[in-house]
Design a protein around this motif. Sequence first.
Motif, mmCIF file in Angstrom:
data_model
loop_
_atom_site.group_PDB
_atom_site.id
_atom_site.type_symbol
_atom_site.label_atom_id
_atom_site.label_comp_id
_atom_site.label_asym_id
_atom_site.label_seq_id
_atom_site.Cartn_x
_atom_site.Cartn_y
_atom_site.Cartn_z
ATOM 1 N N ASN A 98 0.814 -1.220 0.000
ATOM 2 C CA ASN A 98 0.000 0.000 0.000
ATOM 3 C C ASN A 98 0.844 1.265 0.000
ATOM 4 O O ASN A 98 0.448 2.285 -0.564
ATOM 5 C CB ASN A 98 -0.938 0.010 1.210
ATOM 6 C CG ASN A 98 -1.974 -1.088 1.139
ATOM 7 O OD1 ASN A 98 -2.410 -1.469 0.053
ATOM 8 N ND2 ASN A 98 -2.366 -1.616 2.281
ATOM 9 N N TYR A 99 2.001 1.202 0.661
ATOM 10 C CA TYR A 99 2.859 2.386 0.758
ATOM 11 C C TYR A 99 4.277 1.968 1.121
ATOM 12 O O TYR A 99 4.513 0.881 1.654
ATOM 13 C CB TYR A 99 2.331 3.367 1.803
ATOM 14 C CG TYR A 99 2.403 2.839 3.227
ATOM 15 C CD1 TYR A 99 3.434 3.213 4.083
ATOM 16 C CD2 TYR A 99 1.440 1.955 3.711
ATOM 17 C CE1 TYR A 99 3.498 2.722 5.378
ATOM 18 C CE2 TYR A 99 1.496 1.466 5.001
ATOM 19 C CZ TYR A 99 2.530 1.849 5.834
ATOM 20 O OH TYR A 99 2.598 1.350 7.110
ATOM 21 N N SER A 100 5.210 2.843 0.835
ATOM 22 C CA SER A 100 6.597 2.677 1.257
ATOM 23 C C SER A 100 7.169 4.078 1.448
ATOM 24 O O SER A 100 6.529 5.073 1.095
ATOM 25 C CB SER A 100 7.403 1.888 0.218
ATOM 26 O OG SER A 100 7.385 2.550 -1.038
ATOM 27 N N MET A 101 8.358 4.147 2.008
ATOM 28 C CA MET A 101 8.968 5.451 2.285
ATOM 29 C C MET A 101 10.458 5.449 1.960
ATOM 30 O O MET A 101 11.124 4.420 2.011
ATOM 31 C CB MET A 101 8.772 5.860 3.744
ATOM 32 C CG MET A 101 7.333 6.080 4.146
ATOM 33 S SD MET A 101 7.204 6.965 5.720
ATOM 34 C CE MET A 101 5.476 6.674 6.097
ATOM 35 N N SER A 102 10.939 6.644 1.642
ATOM 36 C CA SER A 102 12.358 6.868 1.434
ATOM 37 C C SER A 102 12.831 7.872 2.485
ATOM 38 O O SER A 102 12.084 8.783 2.836
ATOM 39 C CB SER A 102 12.608 7.432 0.030
ATOM 40 O OG SER A 102 13.963 7.780 -0.141
ATOM 41 N N PRO A 103 14.053 7.725 2.993
ATOM 42 C CA PRO A 103 14.529 8.674 4.006
ATOM 43 C C PRO A 103 14.831 10.054 3.440
ATOM 44 O O PRO A 103 14.916 11.028 4.187
ATOM 45 C CB PRO A 103 15.798 8.016 4.551
ATOM 46 C CG PRO A 103 16.259 7.125 3.431
ATOM 47 C CD PRO A 103 15.003 6.636 2.773
ATOM 48 N N VAL A 120 5.965 5.741 -2.984
ATOM 49 C CA VAL A 120 7.203 5.860 -2.205
ATOM 50 C C VAL A 120 7.231 7.288 -1.648
ATOM 51 O O VAL A 120 7.582 8.232 -2.349
ATOM 52 C CB VAL A 120 8.456 5.590 -3.062
ATOM 53 C CG1 VAL A 120 9.711 5.729 -2.208
ATOM 54 C CG2 VAL A 120 8.391 4.187 -3.679
ATOM 55 N N ILE A 121 6.845 7.431 -0.411
ATOM 56 C CA ILE A 121 6.735 8.749 0.208
ATOM 57 C C ILE A 121 8.130 9.332 0.414
ATOM 58 O O ILE A 121 8.982 8.707 1.043
ATOM 59 C CB ILE A 121 5.999 8.649 1.551
ATOM 60 C CG1 ILE A 121 4.574 8.112 1.326
ATOM 61 C CG2 ILE A 121 5.939 10.001 2.260
ATOM 62 C CD1 ILE A 121 3.883 7.670 2.585
#
Length: 211
Positions: A98-103, A120-121
Amino acid sequence: MEVKQNNLIKSLRIQPLIVVIRLENNFFNISDKRENLLLKIEKLSNCGIKNIEIGWDSNPEWVNLILQIKKKFKSINIGVASITSRQSLDSIRSLDINYSMSPYFNKEIHLKAIKYNQLVIPGISNIENFKEAINLGYKIVKIYPASKLGVKFINELQGFKKKDMFFIGAGGIKSKNLKSLLKLGYDALVIGKELRNQKPDKDLKIWLKNC
């Protein structure tokens, strides 16, 4: 990507918290570590946590681990942390995450993610990257590291933001500060290593009870 953004925002408005779990060293070489991870997620779920991110890993077995977690914990909104490379982005394409993130903000990665319909937030630490994220169509961003950037930075972002921008604070967040940080302008928060061994502590249990 817009549908995934809207769905995540909807989930975080119900419970504005994501717990991040990063895999231990030699995770895939010691069988007990997998069982311990599943027990950890189960405890968080039983405590009422609705959104959990699992750190990305280059080990080929990582994909099967995420599939197992998704199947076992269907009531949890599972995401992936630390998408920073083409390899990590490619590995989540088959997972229906559903979602992922990058630093941090990586335009090349975000453009490819959008092309693949992967959320990719981006991690944001300056106004320039914030404006670029908006131009790419993001209406949800991660302010990182929130504890170091401070209140001044989020106030600065609020001066530029569109009406529908959604701010997630991450980096150095402590469970005892969840309530006060949300009042300062964050729409949701990410808590990771500051939550000892990702086990629900007294402050988190109190916050969840009142959430």
